[in-house]
Write a protein that holds these residues in place. Structure first.
Motif, PDB file in Angstrom:
ATOM      1  N   PRO A   1     -35.786 -19.337  27.332  1.00 26.70           N
ATOM      2  CA  PRO A   1     -36.807 -20.389  27.222  1.00 26.70           C
ATOM      3  C   PRO A   1     -38.225 -19.814  27.097  1.00 26.70           C
ATOM      4  O   PRO A   1     -38.619 -18.933  27.859  1.00 26.70           O
ATOM      5  CB  PRO A   1     -36.634 -21.174  28.531  1.00 26.70           C
ATOM      6  N   GLY A   2     -38.968 -20.329  26.125  1.00 21.71           N
ATOM      7  CA  GLY A   2     -40.355 -19.916  25.947  1.00 21.71           C
ATOM      8  C   GLY A   2     -40.538 -18.548  25.327  1.00 21.71           C
ATOM      9  O   GLY A   2     -41.651 -18.039  25.291  1.00 21.71           O
ATOM     10  N   HIS A   3     -39.468 -17.943  24.828  1.00 19.94           N
ATOM     11  CA  HIS A   3     -39.560 -16.608  24.248  1.00 19.94           C
ATOM     12  C   HIS A   3     -39.102 -16.606  22.799  1.00 19.94           C
ATOM     13  O   HIS A   3     -38.257 -17.405  22.396  1.00 19.94           O
ATOM     14  CB  HIS A   3     -38.701 -15.605  25.030  1.00 19.94           C
ATOM     15  N   VAL A   4     -39.652 -15.695  22.031  1.00 18.93           N
ATOM     16  CA  VAL A   4     -39.170 -15.400  20.683  1.00 18.93           C
ATOM     17  C   VAL A   4     -38.841 -13.906  20.622  1.00 18.93           C
ATOM     18  O   VAL A   4     -39.224 -13.143  21.507  1.00 18.93           O
ATOM     19  CB  VAL A   4     -40.210 -15.769  19.598  1.00 18.93           C
ATOM     20  N   THR A   5     -38.146 -13.515  19.584  1.00 18.59           N
ATOM     21  CA  THR A   5     -37.637 -12.146  19.501  1.00 18.59           C
ATOM     22  C   THR A   5     -37.958 -11.518  18.158  1.00 18.59           C
ATOM     23  O   THR A   5     -37.797 -12.162  17.118  1.00 18.59           O
ATOM     24  CB  THR A   5     -36.105 -12.121  19.707  1.00 18.59           C
ATOM     25  N   ILE A   6     -38.394 -10.270  18.201  1.00 19.03           N
ATOM     26  CA  ILE A   6     -38.483  -9.447  17.001  1.00 19.03           C
ATOM     27  C   ILE A   6     -37.317  -8.464  17.075  1.00 19.03           C
ATOM     28  O   ILE A   6     -37.177  -7.726  18.058  1.00 19.03           O
ATOM     29  CB  ILE A   6     -39.805  -8.670  16.916  1.00 19.03           C
ATOM     30  N   ALA A   7     -36.474  -8.466  16.059  1.00 21.51           N
ATOM     31  CA  ALA A   7     -35.271  -7.635  16.068  1.00 21.51           C
ATOM     32  C   ALA A   7     -35.229  -6.723  14.852  1.00 21.51           C
ATOM     33  O   ALA A   7     -35.868  -6.992  13.829  1.00 21.51           O
ATOM     34  CB  ALA A   7     -34.016  -8.503  16.121  1.00 21.51           C
TER      35      ALA A   7
ATOM     36  N   LEU B   1     -37.136  -8.657  11.874  1.00 22.98           N
ATOM     37  CA  LEU B   1     -36.638 -10.027  11.817  1.00 22.98           C
ATOM     38  C   LEU B   1     -37.172 -10.805  13.011  1.00 22.98           C
ATOM     39  O   LEU B   1     -37.031 -10.368  14.156  1.00 22.98           O
ATOM     40  CB  LEU B   1     -35.104 -10.049  11.840  1.00 22.98           C
ATOM     41  N   VAL B   2     -37.781 -11.953  12.754  1.00 24.02           N
ATOM     42  CA  VAL B   2     -38.338 -12.767  13.834  1.00 24.02           C
ATOM     43  C   VAL B   2     -37.426 -13.963  14.068  1.00 24.02           C
ATOM     44  O   VAL B   2     -37.102 -14.705  13.138  1.00 24.02           O
ATOM     45  CB  VAL B   2     -39.766 -13.244  13.503  1.00 24.02           C
ATOM     46  N   PHE B   3     -37.026 -14.140  15.346  1.00 21.15           N
ATOM     47  CA  PHE B   3     -36.171 -15.253  15.754  1.00 21.15           C
ATOM     48  C   PHE B   3     -36.970 -16.172  16.669  1.00 21.15           C
ATOM     49  O   PHE B   3     -37.661 -15.700  17.581  1.00 21.15           O
ATOM     50  CB  PHE B   3     -34.932 -14.745  16.498  1.00 21.15           C
ATOM     51  N   ASP B   4     -36.879 -17.480  16.439  1.00 22.26           N
ATOM     52  CA  ASP B   4     -37.627 -18.418  17.257  1.00 22.26           C
ATOM     53  C   ASP B   4     -36.919 -18.695  18.577  1.00 22.26           C
ATOM     54  O   ASP B   4     -35.867 -18.111  18.883  1.00 22.26           O
ATOM     55  CB  ASP B   4     -37.920 -19.707  16.477  1.00 22.26           C
ATOM     56  N   ALA B   5     -37.488 -19.589  19.390  1.00 23.23           N
ATOM     57  CA  ALA B   5     -36.938 -19.872  20.711  1.00 23.23           C
ATOM     58  C   ALA B   5     -35.582 -20.561  20.649  1.00 23.23           C
ATOM     59  O   ALA B   5     -34.861 -20.603  21.653  1.00 23.23           O
ATOM     60  CB  ALA B   5     -37.917 -20.738  21.511  1.00 23.23           C
ATOM     61  N   GLN B   6     -35.212 -21.074  19.475  1.00 25.58           N
ATOM     62  CA  GLN B   6     -33.888 -21.674  19.286  1.00 25.58           C
ATOM     63  C   GLN B   6     -32.870 -20.651  18.776  1.00 25.58           C
ATOM     64  O   GLN B   6     -31.736 -21.004  18.481  1.00 25.58           O
ATOM     65  CB  GLN B   6     -33.963 -22.847  18.297  1.00 25.58           C
ATOM     66  N   GLY B   7     -33.287 -19.405  18.649  1.00 26.19           N
ATOM     67  CA  GLY B   7     -32.375 -18.356  18.213  1.00 26.19           C
ATOM     68  C   GLY B   7     -32.122 -18.342  16.723  1.00 26.19           C
ATOM     69  O   GLY B   7     -31.125 -17.774  16.265  1.00 26.19           O
ATOM     70  N   ARG B   8     -33.038 -18.896  15.933  1.00 27.67           N
ATOM     71  CA  ARG B   8     -32.884 -18.907  14.484  1.00 27.67           C
ATOM     72  C   ARG B   8     -33.789 -17.847  13.858  1.00 27.67           C
ATOM     73  O   ARG B   8     -34.927 -17.654  14.306  1.00 27.67           O
ATOM     74  CB  ARG B   8     -33.261 -20.271  13.907  1.00 27.67           C
ATOM     75  N   MET B   9     -33.288 -17.165  12.836  1.00 26.87           N
ATOM     76  CA  MET B   9     -34.132 -16.232  12.103  1.00 26.87           C
ATOM     77  C   MET B   9     -35.094 -17.043  11.236  1.00 26.87           C
ATOM     78  O   MET B   9     -34.673 -17.809  10.376  1.00 26.87           O
ATOM     79  CB  MET B   9     -33.285 -15.300  11.232  1.00 26.87           C
ATOM     80  N   VAL B  10     -36.406 -16.851  11.486  1.00 22.92           N
ATOM     81  CA  VAL B  10     -37.397 -17.682  10.812  1.00 22.92           C
ATOM     82  C   VAL B  10     -38.280 -16.910   9.842  1.00 22.92           C
ATOM     83  O   VAL B  10     -38.885 -17.507   8.947  1.00 22.92           O
ATOM     84  CB  VAL B  10     -38.281 -18.423  11.828  1.00 22.92           C
ATOM     85  N   ARG B  11     -38.399 -15.598  10.003  1.00 24.57           N
ATOM     86  CA  ARG B  11     -39.181 -14.797   9.069  1.00 24.57           C
ATOM     87  C   ARG B  11     -38.624 -13.382   9.013  1.00 24.57           C
ATOM     88  O   ARG B  11     -38.013 -12.888   9.966  1.00 24.57           O
ATOM     89  CB  ARG B  11     -40.652 -14.726   9.485  1.00 24.57           C
ATOM     90  N   VAL B  12     -38.876 -12.723   7.869  1.00 24.28           N
ATOM     91  CA  VAL B  12     -38.501 -11.318   7.668  1.00 24.28           C
ATOM     92  C   VAL B  12     -39.740 -10.585   7.167  1.00 24.28           C
ATOM     93  O   VAL B  12     -40.360 -11.002   6.186  1.00 24.28           O
ATOM     94  CB  VAL B  12     -37.353 -11.178   6.647  1.00 24.28           C
ATOM     95  N   PHE B  13     -40.101  -9.479   7.844  1.00 24.11           N
ATOM     96  CA  PHE B  13     -41.287  -8.706   7.495  1.00 24.11           C
ATOM     97  C   PHE B  13     -40.912  -7.263   7.164  1.00 24.11           C
ATOM     98  O   PHE B  13     -39.962  -6.708   7.727  1.00 24.11           O
ATOM     99  CB  PHE B  13     -42.289  -8.688   8.654  1.00 24.11           C
ATOM    100  N   ASP B  14     -41.677  -6.644   6.268  1.00 19.70           N
ATOM    101  CA  ASP B  14     -41.534  -5.219   5.992  1.00 19.70           C
ATOM    102  C   ASP B  14     -41.972  -4.414   7.212  1.00 19.70           C
ATOM    103  O   ASP B  14     -42.738  -4.891   8.065  1.00 19.70           O
ATOM    104  CB  ASP B  14     -42.412  -4.811   4.802  1.00 19.70           C
TER     105      ASP B  14
ATOM    106  N   ALA C   1     -22.197 -17.037  16.678  1.00 19.28           N
ATOM    107  CA  ALA C   1     -21.937 -16.775  18.095  1.00 19.28           C
ATOM    108  C   ALA C   1     -21.088 -15.513  18.273  1.00 19.28           C
ATOM    109  O   ALA C   1     -19.972 -15.548  18.819  1.00 19.28           O
ATOM    110  CB  ALA C   1     -21.265 -17.976  18.739  1.00 19.28           C
ATOM    111  N   VAL C   2     -21.631 -14.380  17.824  1.00 15.71           N
ATOM    112  CA  VAL C   2     -20.933 -13.112  17.986  1.00 15.71           C
ATOM    113  C   VAL C   2     -21.194 -12.570  19.385  1.00 15.71           C
ATOM    114  O   VAL C   2     -22.228 -12.840  19.999  1.00 15.71           O
ATOM    115  CB  VAL C   2     -21.386 -12.084  16.925  1.00 15.71           C
TER     116      VAL C   2
ATOM    117  N   GLN D   1     -27.084 -16.821  22.845  1.00  9.58           N
ATOM    118  CA  GLN D   1     -27.496 -16.894  24.240  1.00  9.58           C
ATOM    119  C   GLN D   1     -28.586 -15.869  24.545  1.00  9.58           C
ATOM    120  O   GLN D   1     -29.539 -16.155  25.280  1.00  9.58           O
ATOM    121  CB  GLN D   1     -26.291 -16.655  25.156  1.00  9.58           C
ATOM    122  N   LEU D   2     -28.439 -14.691  23.976  1.00  8.28           N
ATOM    123  CA  LEU D   2     -29.411 -13.633  24.215  1.00  8.28           C
ATOM    124  C   LEU D   2     -30.766 -13.967  23.605  1.00  8.28           C
ATOM    125  O   LEU D   2     -31.808 -13.592  24.148  1.00  8.28           O
ATOM    126  CB  LEU D   2     -28.881 -12.313  23.620  1.00  8.28           C
ATOM    127  N   LEU D   3     -30.754 -14.684  22.495  1.00  8.14           N
ATOM    128  CA  LEU D   3     -31.988 -14.971  21.770  1.00  8.14           C
ATOM    129  C   LEU D   3     -32.702 -16.227  22.241  1.00  8.14           C
ATOM    130  O   LEU D   3     -33.854 -16.452  21.862  1.00  8.14           O
ATOM    131  CB  LEU D   3     -31.684 -15.115  20.275  1.00  8.14           C
TER     132      LEU D   3
END
Length: 214
Positions: free
Chosen positions: A68-74, A174-187, A48-49, A63-65
């Motif tokens: 609802p209903g969204h995922v994030t590529i960071a 880095l892919v983060f799921d709708a719960q804000g967890r990092m779930v995969r890492v891609f080149d 929680a930074v 909170q940012l990640l």
């Protein structure tokens, strides 16, 4: 002679077993590969930074990640970078173009690991020539050095100052799921794979959200 052969076989067997253990039954051969496998098997929660940035009021990263209903590529970058960060910017511009055509709920987030230098105004200035659309692609920083270090450590992002204001760092999507967890890492070369995976997760998240609303 027989003792020598038996000893050699024992050492070979021990070495094989150790190699299998260290490489997850030979699925990976590098530390980075092992990290990515661990992330895929065990999603990594985000600390929680506090973050702020372009169009981002001070809030926590979870909170940012967790829209609802969204995922994030960071990705992680810094504005003074003249090498790999330019490639990251180009990759994200391509991802943004694809999402502008068909966005099932995927957002892009570029996080500066040079939070003391990369102020929100500077991030806004950096984002402008990239054509970043704040509705899809936002830029953030962690201003607190201790929190920044904790975030990098938790996510396995390696950043080494070179003593001249620049950094050596690994680069990935880095892919983060709708719960804000990092779930995969891609080149970086796997941006299409990262996008397809994120779209799949977003559709799943939206179905789950719709079912919960019924």
């Amino acid at each position: 002679m027989l003792r020598t052969v038996l000893l050699s076989l024992a050492l070979l067997g021990g070495g094989f077993g150790a190699a299998a253990w260290l490489t997850h039954d030979f699925q990976v051969w590098t530390d980075e590969g092992a990290r990515r496998l661990e992330v895929a098997l065990r999603p990594v929660p985000v600390p929680a930074v506090t973050v702020d940035g372009t169009g981002i009021a001070p809030s926590t990263l979870p909170q940012l990640l967790t829209t609802p209903g969204h995922v994030t590529i960071a990705d992680f970058f810094y504005t003074r970078c003249k090498t790999v960060c330019l490639t990251l910017g180009s990759s994200f511009a391509q991802l943004q173009a694809a999402l502008a055509q068909d966005n099932p709920g995927v957002q892009l987030l570029s996080i500066s690991f040079d939070g003391g230098h990369d102020t929100p105004d500077l991030l806004r200035h950096y984002a402008r020539p990239l054509g970043a659309d704040p509705a899809i692609w936002r830029f953030a920083r962690v201003a607190n050095p201790a929190e920044q270090a904790a975030l990098l450590r938790q996510l396995g992002v390696v950043v080494i100052p070179d003593g001249f204001g620049d950094y050596e760092h690994n680069a990935a999507l880095l892919v983060f799921d709708a719960q804000g967890r990092m779930v995969r890492v891609f080149d970086l070369a796997e941006q299409d794979l990262a996008l397809n995976y994120a779209r799949h997760l977003a559709r799943q998240a939206q179905r789950t959200s719709a079912q919960g609303a019924v």
